[in-house]
Write an enzyme that holds these catalytic residues in place. Structure first.
Site, PDB file in Angstrom:
ATOM      1  CG  ASP A 113     -25.386 -22.290  73.195  1.00 50.74           C
ATOM      2  OD1 ASP A 113     -25.200 -21.172  73.136  1.00 50.74           O
ATOM      3  OD2 ASP A 113     -25.675 -23.308  73.706  1.00 50.74           O
TER       4      ASP A 113
HETATM    5  N1  URA Z   1     -23.736 -27.508  76.449  1.00 50.74           N
HETATM    6  C1  URA Z   1     -24.704 -26.424  75.960  1.00 50.74           C
HETATM    7  O1  URA Z   1     -25.815 -26.510  76.459  1.00 50.74           O
HETATM    8  N2  URA Z   1     -24.508 -25.274  75.185  1.00 50.74           N
HETATM    9  C2  URA Z   1     -22.745 -25.573  74.873  1.00 50.74           C
HETATM   10  O2  URA Z   1     -22.363 -24.256  73.238  1.00 50.74           O
HETATM   11  C3  URA Z   1     -22.074 -26.182  75.404  1.00 50.74           C
HETATM   12  C4  URA Z   1     -22.588 -27.225  75.498  1.00 50.74           C
END
Ligand code: URA
Length: 247
Positions: A113
């Site tokens: 993310d």
């Molecule tokens: N878990 C998350 O919360 N974000 C990521 O980018 C990957 C795993």
């Protein structure tokens, strides 16, 4: 072209050719072939095992770039870049690529993310994406977490047993949580649900303030790769990446 999947016959199976060219996973490629969407030298070919050795392959009227052009890259994703392809979400990780690399042909194998940094693999190889992301493969991915708040005393055990995340009907796969110090932990996941680490930590009483992926399979994010830097993945790194050797 020398076969990459058996080494015995010339060329490469058509389904492997499409997957290596980044069009689809091998299974999806077989679906395309069965549907009659694939032409070899101008004729529809419904045989996934047909060997391709220099013929022109076209899928749904688009010529397929030879998988010899397949490339894999390792990127240290910086905080703030989005894994989306939509320019309205800019800045994108694709903006970090030089102009010679076509963003259309590159797939992201296991997104992060926007607020998460760390190891990200970009590839033209649909098979590699499948191997890195398919839940059935249970490939471990390690996350370094900084969090606020207090995690439940049973947090480690609950991660091992699986957590039922809000809005889901299946518990998470067994995950390994290690609390390193106050506000610091590592979590090893063998699946990749949307914002999974953040949601798991929230369920356990904390709030993630910083999240970084530093390992996929047996491959560590190289220490000399600065945030925002990208380089071709080396052959031995690729082997480590798909290794399910336990962390
Ligand atoms: N878990 C998350 O919360 N974000 C990521 O980018 C990957 C795993």
């Amino acid at each position: 072209m020398v076969s990459s999947d058996s080494g015995k016959s010339r060329g490469m199976r058509l389904d492997a050719y499409l997957a290596r060219a980044g069009l689809a996973s091998r299974r999806e490629a077989r679906g395309l072939i069965r549907r009659g969407a694939v032409q070899v030298d101008g004729d529809v070919c419904r045989d996934s095992a047909r060997r391709i050795d220099g013929e022109r392959v076209v899928v749904e009227d688009q010529a397929v770039e030879s998988p010899e052009a397949v490339r894999d890259f390792i990127l240290h994703k910086p905080v703030g870049a989005s894994c989306s392809r939509d320019d309205r979400e800019a800045p994108l990780v694709f903006d970090l690529l030089s102009g010679t690399l076509s963003r259309r042909s590159l797939l992201i194998a296991g997104r992060l993310d926007r607020a998460t940094s760390g190891l990200l693999i970009l590839t033209t190889d649909g098979d590699l994406v499948h191997r890195l992301t398919h839940p059935g493969r249970k490939l471990p991915k390690r996350y370094r977490i900084e969090f606020e708040g207090e995690l439940a005393a049973s947090a480690v055990e609950r991660c091992r047993e699986g957590l039922l995340l809000t809005g889901e009907d299946r518990p998470t796969r067994p995950a390994e949580l290690e609390i390193a110090a106050a506000g610091q932990a590592t979590l090893i996941l063998r699946e990749g649900r949307n914002r999974q680490v953040r949601r798991m930590i929230r369920l356990l009483g904390g709030e993630v303030v910083s999240l970084h992926r530093d390992r996929i399979g047996a491959l560590d994010l190289p220490a000399d790769l600065e945030p925002g830097e990208l380089r071709p993945l080396e052959r031995d790194e690729r082997a480590l990446l798909v290794s399910d050797r336990s962390l």
